[in-house]
Motif scaffolding. Structure first.
Motif, PDB file in Angstrom:
ATOM      1  N   VAL A  87      -0.445  11.624   2.850  1.00 44.38           N
ATOM      2  CA  VAL A  87      -1.590  10.760   3.148  1.00 44.38           C
ATOM      3  C   VAL A  87      -1.222   9.291   2.940  1.00 44.38           C
ATOM      4  CG1 VAL A  87      -3.853  10.048   2.265  1.00 44.38           C
ATOM      5  CG2 VAL A  87      -3.376  12.461   2.679  1.00 44.38           C
ATOM      6  N   THR A  88      -1.683   8.439   3.868  1.00 46.51           N
ATOM      7  CA  THR A  88      -1.601   6.983   3.729  1.00 46.51           C
ATOM      8  C   THR A  88      -2.931   6.392   4.160  1.00 46.51           C
ATOM      9  OG1 THR A  88       0.770   7.010   4.254  1.00 46.51           O
ATOM     10  CG2 THR A  88      -0.350   4.886   4.344  1.00 46.51           C
ATOM     11  N   ILE A  89      -3.445   5.443   3.376  1.00 46.86           N
ATOM     12  CA  ILE A  89      -4.724   4.809   3.680  1.00 46.86           C
ATOM     13  C   ILE A  89      -4.479   3.538   4.482  1.00 46.86           C
ATOM     14  CG2 ILE A  89      -6.841   3.846   2.715  1.00 46.86           C
ATOM     15  CD1 ILE A  89      -6.435   6.844   2.221  1.00 46.86           C
ATOM     16  N   GLN A  90      -5.239   3.364   5.579  1.00 45.62           N
ATOM     17  CA  GLN A  90      -5.137   2.156   6.399  1.00 45.62           C
ATOM     18  C   GLN A  90      -6.544   1.677   6.771  1.00 45.62           C
ATOM     19  OE1 GLN A  90      -2.539   0.550   6.699  1.00 45.62           O
ATOM     20  NE2 GLN A  90      -0.755   1.875   6.839  1.00 45.62           N
ATOM     21  N   PRO A  91      -6.735   0.360   6.901  1.00 46.02           N
ATOM     22  CA  PRO A  91      -8.039  -0.147   7.361  1.00 46.02           C
ATOM     23  C   PRO A  91      -8.318   0.299   8.793  1.00 46.02           C
ATOM     24  CG  PRO A  91      -6.693  -1.898   6.422  1.00 46.02           C
ATOM     25  CD  PRO A  91      -5.795  -0.729   6.597  1.00 46.02           C
ATOM     26  N   ASP A  92      -9.576   0.502   9.101  1.00 47.40           N
ATOM     27  CA  ASP A  92      -9.957   0.839  10.468  1.00 47.40           C
ATOM     28  C   ASP A  92      -9.725  -0.373  11.365  1.00 47.40           C
ATOM     29  OD1 ASP A  92     -10.916   2.278  12.580  1.00 47.40           O
ATOM     30  OD2 ASP A  92     -13.026   1.905  12.134  1.00 47.40           O
ATOM     31  N   SER A  93      -9.388  -0.115  12.626  1.00 48.24           N
ATOM     32  CA  SER A  93      -9.158  -1.168  13.634  1.00 48.24           C
ATOM     33  C   SER A  93      -8.025  -2.110  13.237  1.00 48.24           C
ATOM     34  CB  SER A  93     -10.436  -1.985  13.878  1.00 48.24           C
ATOM     35  OG  SER A  93     -11.509  -1.159  14.247  1.00 48.24           O
ATOM     36  N   LEU A  94      -7.085  -1.652  12.443  1.00 49.64           N
ATOM     37  CA  LEU A  94      -5.968  -2.500  12.020  1.00 49.64           C
ATOM     38  C   LEU A  94      -5.088  -2.837  13.224  1.00 49.64           C
ATOM     39  CD1 LEU A  94      -4.467  -3.724   9.541  1.00 49.64           C
ATOM     40  CD2 LEU A  94      -3.079  -1.640   9.540  1.00 49.64           C
ATOM     41  N   ILE A 114      -8.568  15.275  -0.527  1.00 45.09           N
ATOM     42  CA  ILE A 114      -7.601  14.190  -0.640  1.00 45.09           C
ATOM     43  C   ILE A 114      -7.422  13.787  -2.096  1.00 45.09           C
ATOM     44  CG2 ILE A 114      -6.992  11.870   0.110  1.00 45.09           C
ATOM     45  CD1 ILE A 114      -7.208  13.901   2.389  1.00 45.09           C
ATOM     46  N   THR A 115      -6.173  13.670  -2.521  1.00 44.73           N
ATOM     47  CA  THR A 115      -5.856  13.082  -3.826  1.00 44.73           C
ATOM     48  C   THR A 115      -4.978  11.859  -3.589  1.00 44.73           C
ATOM     49  OG1 THR A 115      -3.917  14.523  -4.080  1.00 44.73           O
ATOM     50  CG2 THR A 115      -5.997  15.286  -5.036  1.00 44.73           C
ATOM     51  N   LEU A 116      -5.297  10.769  -4.279  1.00 41.48           N
ATOM     52  CA  LEU A 116      -4.542   9.526  -4.148  1.00 41.48           C
ATOM     53  C   LEU A 116      -3.841   9.218  -5.455  1.00 41.48           C
ATOM     54  CD1 LEU A 116      -7.205   7.348  -2.276  1.00 41.48           C
ATOM     55  CD2 LEU A 116      -5.246   8.529  -1.276  1.00 41.48           C
ATOM     56  N   ASP A 117      -2.652   8.639  -5.352  1.00 39.60           N
ATOM     57  CA  ASP A 117      -1.900   8.284  -6.552  1.00 39.60           C
ATOM     58  C   ASP A 117      -2.678   7.295  -7.413  1.00 39.60           C
ATOM     59  OD1 ASP A 117       0.074   9.914  -5.595  1.00 39.60           O
ATOM     60  OD2 ASP A 117       1.291   8.293  -4.766  1.00 39.60           O
ATOM     61  N   PRO A 140      -4.817  -1.156   1.864  1.00 36.94           N
ATOM     62  CA  PRO A 140      -3.873  -0.625   2.854  1.00 36.94           C
ATOM     63  C   PRO A 140      -2.597  -0.137   2.179  1.00 36.94           C
ATOM     64  CG  PRO A 140      -4.736  -2.755   3.535  1.00 36.94           C
ATOM     65  CD  PRO A 140      -5.180  -2.553   2.127  1.00 36.94           C
ATOM     66  N   GLY A 141      -2.137   1.034   2.601  1.00 37.31           N
ATOM     67  CA  GLY A 141      -0.875   1.551   2.096  1.00 37.31           C
ATOM     68  C   GLY A 141      -0.990   2.485   0.911  1.00 37.31           C
ATOM     69  N   LEU A 142      -2.208   2.674   0.358  1.00 45.18           N
ATOM     70  CA  LEU A 142      -2.349   3.648  -0.733  1.00 45.18           C
ATOM     71  C   LEU A 142      -1.903   5.017  -0.237  1.00 45.18           C
ATOM     72  CD1 LEU A 142      -5.796   2.776  -2.392  1.00 45.18           C
ATOM     73  CD2 LEU A 142      -3.497   2.203  -3.195  1.00 45.18           C
ATOM     74  N   SER A 143      -1.150   5.726  -1.065  1.00 44.66           N
ATOM     75  CA  SER A 143      -0.593   7.009  -0.637  1.00 44.66           C
ATOM     76  C   SER A 143      -1.120   8.145  -1.505  1.00 44.66           C
ATOM     77  CB  SER A 143       0.939   6.977  -0.696  1.00 44.66           C
ATOM     78  OG  SER A 143       1.370   6.714  -2.022  1.00 44.66           O
ATOM     79  N   GLY A 144      -0.939   9.355  -1.001  1.00 45.78           N
ATOM     80  CA  GLY A 144      -1.388  10.529  -1.735  1.00 45.78           C
ATOM     81  C   GLY A 144      -1.081  11.792  -0.961  1.00 45.78           C
ATOM     82  N   GLU A 145      -1.842  12.838  -1.260  1.00 41.31           N
ATOM     83  CA  GLU A 145      -1.646  14.134  -0.610  1.00 41.31           C
ATOM     84  C   GLU A 145      -2.985  14.666  -0.145  1.00 41.31           C
ATOM     85  OE1 GLU A 145       0.176  16.362  -3.758  1.00 41.31           O
ATOM     86  OE2 GLU A 145       2.203  15.792  -3.138  1.00 41.31           O
ATOM     87  N   GLY A 146      -2.918  15.532   0.850  1.00 39.10           N
ATOM     88  CA  GLY A 146      -4.131  16.140   1.369  1.00 39.10           C
ATOM     89  C   GLY A 146      -3.933  17.613   1.641  1.00 39.10           C
TER      90      GLY A 146
END
Length: 370
Positions: free
Chosen positions: A49-56, A262-265, A305-311
């Motif tokens: 998993v990686t978090i990104q802003p919408d409409s980036l 979803i789990t985030l670091d 942006p860029g936060l990572s984790g697992e799903g």
């Protein structure tokens, strides 16, 4: 002789079975045992998993030049069409200035106080007065000639002067309308050229395409700017999407609308629910994965942006499933009971547990294989 051999083989196999059973039972007391449990079981597919802003998106310049200055800071909130940075180019500035001068000149020629049309119009007025005078003189001479008064030369002279002035006036009228059309066309062309140069000049200011936040600025004042390099990264300030990478062997199990956990670091002790919203059909040949997107059902308090984790994407769920720990499964299709090895039929499974559809019951005690 054959009968004796067959009897010996049967006796040997029976004795071996008894010995192995006694040995198995005697060792069974030292092994871990459990019984199946009945509960809800979910089967899932793992994804990074990686978090990104919408409409980036990455903002680019449409022209080459030098970055004069950034007009916003990283982290700034912007609206659509907010200027982000300005680029300079001396050639463009000179072109725009020349276009403006050309526009002013052509406009003055067409509409100014000393324009060419005014000069032609004055010539026309003079020619009209001359024609009026020549017309009167010709008519007078014509009347005299009809009475046999005067000479033929005087009559022809007056007639020729009248015709010449009449033709001259016609030429001036044609010249007036032709010149007017030419000056009007030149003025419009100059205006279009100036508008075009002004548009090009405006293109040296890069603006935001959305309402959002500036997440990154890639150039500093004085650096060369090309159309190939991004200048800024802009995205939504409030809405985030979850980008997930799924192995190619699992992509066929994924459907839009499925729930994901979803789990985030950055939030290691929390689990967030999400829903699959998009599946990209193109495989990344380098990582051999497919990208999918999801939206949070329960959103973390802060996201970057860029936060990572697992799903874990839930592909199937079942209530009241007969479940055993996966470590008790032998060769994927058997379990060890007090009565020996028993084949089973499995159903749903996750990382730690597997559903048993057939082969043993809820009361069956099973032994953990060594």
């Amino acid at each position: 002789m054959i009968t004796i051999i067959l009897c010996f083989i049967k006796f040997y196999m029976k004795a071996l079975y008894i010995v192995l059973s006694l040995l198995f039972i005697s060792c069974g007391g030292k092994q871990e045992k459990t019984v199946p449990t009945v509960k809800k079981l979910s089967e899932s597919v793992y994804a990074s998993v990686t978090i990104q802003p919408d409409s980036l998106y990455e903002a680019h310049a449409v022209v080459n030049g030098i970055l004069e200055r950034n007009l916003v800071d990283e982290g700034a909130l912007v609206n659509k069409n907010t200027p982000l940075m300005h680029i300079t180019n001396s050639t463009s500035a000179l072109t725009s200035e020349n276009a403006l001068l050309s526009l002013q000149l052509s406009t003055n020629n067409y509409q100014g106080s000393s324009n060419l049309l005014k000069e032609i119009k004055e010539d026309i007025e003079t020619a009209e007065l001359t024609l009026k005078n020549d017309s009167v003189n010709f008519k007078r001479q014509e009347n005299l000639w009809s009475q046999n008064i005067g000479s033929k030369i005087e009559y022809d002279t007056k007639k020729l002067a009248y015709q010449r002035t009449k033709n001259q006036l016609k030429v001036l009228y044609n010249k007036f309308y032709r010149t007017k059309k030419e000056l009007e066309t030149q003025a419009k062309q100059a205006q279009n050229t100036y508008k075009s140069s002004k548009i090009n000049t405006d293109e040296y200011t890069v603006t935001s395409k959305i309402n959002g936040k500036v997440y990154a600025l890639y150039k500093n004042t004085g650096e060369i700017v090309t159309t190939m390099e991004p200048l800024a990264s802009v995205g939504s300030a409030t809405d985030f999407i979850i980008e997930m990478l799924v192995d190619e062997v699992d992509i066929v199990k994924i459907e839009k609308g499925q729930k994901a956990l979803i789990t985030l670091d950055a939030y290691s002790s929390e689990v967030f629910e999400a829903r699959i919203t998009k599946i990209y059909p193109q495989k990344d040949s380098r990582s051999q994965t497919f990208k999918i997107e999801a939206l949070f059902i329960t959103t973390p308090k802060k996201l970057y942006p860029g936060l990572s984790g697992e799903g874990n994407i839930i592909i199937a769920e079942k209530n009241n499933a007969l479940i055993i720990p996966k470590e008790y499964l032998l060769n994927g299709n058997s379990v060890i009971t007090n009565n020996g090895v028993v084949q089973v039929v499995t159903g749903l499974q996750n990382l730690n547990e597997v559903e048993i559809l057939k082969g043993i019951g809820a009361e069956t005690e099973i032994i953990k294989p060594e």
